[in-house]
Scaffold this motif. Structure first.
Motif, PDB file in Angstrom:
ATOM      1  N   PRO A 115     113.870  60.345  37.316  1.00 40.86           N
ATOM      2  CA  PRO A 115     112.704  61.131  36.889  1.00 40.86           C
ATOM      3  C   PRO A 115     112.816  62.567  37.390  1.00 40.86           C
ATOM      4  O   PRO A 115     113.685  62.889  38.212  1.00 40.86           O
ATOM      5  CB  PRO A 115     111.533  60.399  37.566  1.00 40.86           C
ATOM      6  CG  PRO A 115     112.138  59.731  38.758  1.00 40.86           C
ATOM      7  CD  PRO A 115     113.540  59.365  38.362  1.00 40.86           C
ATOM      8  N   PRO A 116     111.957  63.473  36.885  1.00 36.15           N
ATOM      9  CA  PRO A 116     111.966  64.854  37.392  1.00 36.15           C
ATOM     10  C   PRO A 116     111.756  64.893  38.897  1.00 36.15           C
ATOM     11  O   PRO A 116     111.085  64.037  39.473  1.00 36.15           O
ATOM     12  CB  PRO A 116     110.788  65.500  36.653  1.00 36.15           C
ATOM     13  CG  PRO A 116     110.593  64.668  35.435  1.00 36.15           C
ATOM     14  CD  PRO A 116     110.948  63.269  35.825  1.00 36.15           C
ATOM     15  N   ALA A 117     112.345  65.898  39.545  1.00 34.13           N
ATOM     16  CA  ALA A 117     112.235  66.010  40.999  1.00 34.13           C
ATOM     17  C   ALA A 117     110.807  66.311  41.440  1.00 34.13           C
ATOM     18  O   ALA A 117     110.415  65.979  42.566  1.00 34.13           O
ATOM     19  CB  ALA A 117     113.179  67.102  41.502  1.00 34.13           C
ATOM     20  N   ARG A 118     110.026  66.941  40.556  1.00 33.00           N
ATOM     21  CA  ARG A 118     108.635  67.276  40.883  1.00 33.00           C
ATOM     22  C   ARG A 118     107.756  66.932  39.691  1.00 33.00           C
ATOM     23  O   ARG A 118     108.083  67.265  38.543  1.00 33.00           O
ATOM     24  CB  ARG A 118     108.492  68.762  41.223  1.00 33.00           C
ATOM     25  CG  ARG A 118     107.066  69.208  41.539  1.00 33.00           C
ATOM     26  CD  ARG A 118     106.990  70.712  41.775  1.00 33.00           C
ATOM     27  NE  ARG A 118     105.626  71.181  41.939  1.00 33.00           N
ATOM     28  CZ  ARG A 118     104.973  71.248  43.103  1.00 33.00           C
ATOM     29  NH1 ARG A 118     105.587  70.894  44.219  1.00 33.00           N
ATOM     30  NH2 ARG A 118     103.736  71.696  43.163  1.00 33.00           N
ATOM     31  N   VAL A 119     106.636  66.278  39.964  1.00 31.12           N
ATOM     32  CA  VAL A 119     105.670  65.931  38.928  1.00 31.12           C
ATOM     33  C   VAL A 119     104.320  66.522  39.316  1.00 31.12           C
ATOM     34  O   VAL A 119     103.761  66.182  40.359  1.00 31.12           O
ATOM     35  CB  VAL A 119     105.545  64.400  38.766  1.00 31.12           C
ATOM     36  CG1 VAL A 119     104.480  64.064  37.737  1.00 31.12           C
ATOM     37  CG2 VAL A 119     106.885  63.788  38.369  1.00 31.12           C
ATOM     38  N   ASP A 120     103.805  67.422  38.478  1.00 32.86           N
ATOM     39  CA  ASP A 120     102.505  68.051  38.751  1.00 32.86           C
ATOM     40  C   ASP A 120     101.358  67.345  38.027  1.00 32.86           C
ATOM     41  O   ASP A 120     100.229  67.333  38.501  1.00 32.86           O
ATOM     42  CB  ASP A 120     102.538  69.528  38.338  1.00 32.86           C
ATOM     43  CG  ASP A 120     103.494  70.345  39.196  1.00 32.86           C
ATOM     44  OD1 ASP A 120     103.655  70.008  40.385  1.00 32.86           O
ATOM     45  OD2 ASP A 120     104.093  71.308  38.670  1.00 32.86           O
ATOM     46  N   VAL A 121     101.645  66.790  36.850  1.00 38.06           N
ATOM     47  CA  VAL A 121     100.657  66.014  36.093  1.00 38.06           C
ATOM     48  C   VAL A 121     101.362  64.748  35.607  1.00 38.06           C
ATOM     49  O   VAL A 121     102.376  64.837  34.915  1.00 38.06           O
ATOM     50  CB  VAL A 121     100.096  66.801  34.891  1.00 38.06           C
ATOM     51  CG1 VAL A 121      99.105  65.945  34.113  1.00 38.06           C
ATOM     52  CG2 VAL A 121      99.436  68.096  35.355  1.00 38.06           C
ATOM     53  N   LEU A 122     100.827  63.603  35.987  1.00 34.02           N
ATOM     54  CA  LEU A 122     101.404  62.325  35.577  1.00 34.02           C
ATOM     55  C   LEU A 122     100.401  61.589  34.704  1.00 34.02           C
ATOM     56  O   LEU A 122      99.314  61.237  35.153  1.00 34.02           O
ATOM     57  CB  LEU A 122     101.767  61.476  36.797  1.00 34.02           C
ATOM     58  CG  LEU A 122     102.281  60.054  36.503  1.00 34.02           C
ATOM     59  CD1 LEU A 122     103.534  60.093  35.635  1.00 34.02           C
ATOM     60  CD2 LEU A 122     102.554  59.306  37.814  1.00 34.02           C
ATOM     61  N   LEU A 132     106.935  46.418  34.828  1.00 37.54           N
ATOM     62  CA  LEU A 132     107.479  47.713  34.434  1.00 37.54           C
ATOM     63  C   LEU A 132     106.665  48.839  35.053  1.00 37.54           C
ATOM     64  O   LEU A 132     107.217  49.846  35.511  1.00 37.54           O
ATOM     65  CB  LEU A 132     107.495  47.834  32.915  1.00 37.54           C
ATOM     66  CG  LEU A 132     108.078  49.134  32.352  1.00 37.54           C
ATOM     67  CD1 LEU A 132     109.513  49.339  32.802  1.00 37.54           C
ATOM     68  CD2 LEU A 132     107.996  49.148  30.828  1.00 37.54           C
ATOM     69  N   LEU A 133     105.336  48.697  35.089  1.00 34.07           N
ATOM     70  CA  LEU A 133     104.497  49.704  35.735  1.00 34.07           C
ATOM     71  C   LEU A 133     104.850  49.823  37.215  1.00 34.07           C
ATOM     72  O   LEU A 133     104.979  50.936  37.750  1.00 34.07           O
ATOM     73  CB  LEU A 133     103.020  49.337  35.563  1.00 34.07           C
ATOM     74  CG  LEU A 133     102.016  50.273  36.234  1.00 34.07           C
ATOM     75  CD1 LEU A 133     102.095  51.675  35.640  1.00 34.07           C
ATOM     76  CD2 LEU A 133     100.597  49.720  36.107  1.00 34.07           C
ATOM     77  N   GLU A 134     105.002  48.699  37.892  1.00 32.68           N
ATOM     78  CA  GLU A 134     105.363  48.710  39.313  1.00 32.68           C
ATOM     79  C   GLU A 134     106.687  49.443  39.535  1.00 32.68           C
ATOM     80  O   GLU A 134     106.805  50.307  40.413  1.00 32.68           O
ATOM     81  CB  GLU A 134     105.462  47.276  39.816  1.00 32.68           C
ATOM     82  CG  GLU A 134     105.870  47.166  41.288  1.00 32.68           C
ATOM     83  CD  GLU A 134     106.012  45.726  41.727  1.00 32.68           C
ATOM     84  OE1 GLU A 134     105.693  45.430  42.896  1.00 32.68           O
ATOM     85  OE2 GLU A 134     106.462  44.877  40.913  1.00 32.68           O
ATOM     86  N   ASP A 135     107.677  49.102  38.742  1.00 31.42           N
ATOM     87  CA  ASP A 135     108.998  49.715  38.874  1.00 31.42           C
ATOM     88  C   ASP A 135     108.924  51.224  38.661  1.00 31.42           C
ATOM     89  O   ASP A 135     109.485  52.006  39.442  1.00 31.42           O
ATOM     90  CB  ASP A 135     109.942  49.081  37.850  1.00 31.42           C
ATOM     91  CG  ASP A 135     111.294  49.766  37.785  1.00 31.42           C
ATOM     92  OD1 ASP A 135     112.071  49.629  38.753  1.00 31.42           O
ATOM     93  OD2 ASP A 135     111.578  50.439  36.775  1.00 31.42           O
ATOM     94  N   GLN A 136     108.221  51.662  37.622  1.00 30.78           N
ATOM     95  CA  GLN A 136     108.180  53.084  37.301  1.00 30.78           C
ATOM     96  C   GLN A 136     107.358  53.885  38.314  1.00 30.78           C
ATOM     97  O   GLN A 136     107.709  55.017  38.646  1.00 30.78           O
ATOM     98  CB  GLN A 136     107.651  53.278  35.884  1.00 30.78           C
ATOM     99  CG  GLN A 136     108.618  52.792  34.809  1.00 30.78           C
ATOM    100  CD  GLN A 136     109.981  53.462  34.897  1.00 30.78           C
ATOM    101  OE1 GLN A 136     110.081  54.684  34.768  1.00 30.78           O
ATOM    102  NE2 GLN A 136     111.023  52.685  35.151  1.00 30.78           N
TER     103      GLN A 136
END
Length: 393
Positions: A115-122, A132-136
């Motif tokens: 995934p991107p190194a930085r997430v500002d809005v998820l 799958l939700l747990e893994d992600q």
């Protein structure tokens, strides 16, 4: 046409079928977009819009977008989409073009990519699979920071206490909204805590005895792939009745899931060449891991393909296609996927090649196989399942 706070968006599922009456969006997508724009929900309390423009390029992340509705509506903010579905990814590409958006403005990742190194809005479209939700969430947690806006959405039937518990345990304090048009939102406030437990995925288990060549061998399941903990009864029935074949031939495990059927065929016939196909990136990764756990892949390389069934597969290039068709596709109960698999298999098979299909008796796959191939025979059956054989003539 999908009305959003940023204008109307023309959307379609993939592959585009004019006779398909199912929409490419639902009330959960609409609810989340209205909340992002600061539109009050059913509680009527004024809310501040989320400043999407302040996020770095690619730092607005859309996880689990069903058909690209969220990604397409937010294309101006250069989001990153993360999906397990090849069909959802291709739908997103087509919908971006359909609406005049620059496809290059959106970064398309799979659930197997970093995934991107930085997430500002998820933004999370809650998947059917809790695993799958747990893994992600585990994979995204290192990129989330205390200032990240985390919003989830789903229909009320898709959001449970266990769903909220995953957000709470992995990211931070979590609450849910009131329902609107049978949809809910999830509000999570990341608190920067270190994740207490490691990501438990993928899972590995040993197959039981009495199922032919695969007996006692190892299965590897990434999160979200069917039957992660044990062998399902339908696949078990097919494994016990696989055709006994020898010699050089090309075998395709179509809708491969964790790859146990194709791996069994490879174990039974040391001269066979295997291709594993699924529309799920998690499934194809599972199939490759299962194959490598049981077979020397350097000495016997196999092909692992993510795609829409056998669309684009070389014509008349396969000798045997093995298939356990899904009868759910992206939350919809439908036989359209099975039909595409059957017609695709007929085109991919050489004259004299065979397709073997397992399914519940009540699904009536014999009717569709007769339409696609002109013939169908029962190879094995019990009170619940039937294994069918169709031959390319």
């Amino acid at each position: 046409m999908f009305s959003t706070p940023w204008g109307d968006v023309d959307l379609a599922r993939f592959p585009d079928n004019p006779r398909d009456q199912l929409r490419a969006w639902d009330a959960a997508d609409a609810y989340l977009l209205r909340r992002l724009a600061g539109r009050p929900g059913p509680e009527g309390t004024p809310v501040a819009p989320v400043d999407l423009a302040a996020a770095d390029d690619g730092a607005v992340v859309v996880l689990g977008d069903r058909w690209g509705a969220l990604t397409t509506a937010l294309a101006a903010y250069r989001p990153t989409q993360i999906t397990d579905s090849h069909l959802a990814r291709e739908a997103t590409r087509a919908n971006l073009v359909r609406n005049g958006a620059d496809p290059g403005a959106v970064r398309l990742l799979t659930t197997q990519d970093d995934p991107p190194a930085r997430v500002d809005v998820l933004l999370v479209r809650v998947p059917k699979s809790l695993a799958l939700l747990e893994d992600q969430l585990h994979r995204l947690a290192p990129s989330v920071h205390p200032g990240t806006t985390v919003l989830g959405t789903g229909m009320t039937t898709e959001i449970h206490n266990s769903t909220l518990g995953l957000f709470e345990r992995i990211l931070g304090p979590t609450r849910t909204s009131l329902a609107e048009k049978k949809a809910r939102l999830i509000f999570c406030t990341p608190d920067g805590r270190p994740v207490g437990a490691r990501n438990p995925w993928p899972h590995t288990y040993t197959l039981p005895d009495g199922i032919g060549a695969a007996s006692g061998h190892t299965v590897v399941n990434h999160a979200g792939v069917f039957c992660a903990e044990r062998l399902d009864v339908g696949t078990r029935f097919l494994l016990a009745h696989l055709p006994a074949r020898r010699g050089l031939e090309h075998v395709v495990d179509l809708g491969c899931g964790n790859g146990v059927v194709g791996t069994a065929a490879a174990l039974a016939n040391p001269d066979a060449r295997l291709t594993f196909v699924d529309e799920s990136y998690q499934a194809v990764a599972s199939a490759e891991a299962t194959y490598r756990a049981n077979i020397d892949a350097d000495a016997r390389p196999a092909a692992f393909t993510v795609g829409d069934g056998l669309a684009g597969f070389p014509a008349a290039s396969a000798d045997l296609v093995l298939n356990n068709p899904p009868f759910h596709s992206h939350q919809a109960t439908t036989d359209a996927v099975a039909w595409r698999m059957f017609t695709g298999a007929r085109a991919a098979l050489r004259p004299g090649g065979e397709m073997w299909v397992v399914g519940n008796r009540h699904l009536g796959y014999h009717v569709k196989l007769k339409r696609a191939f002109g013939n169908c025979e029962v190879a094995a059956s019990d009170r619940k399942f039937v294994v069918l054989r169709a031959t390319r003539r």
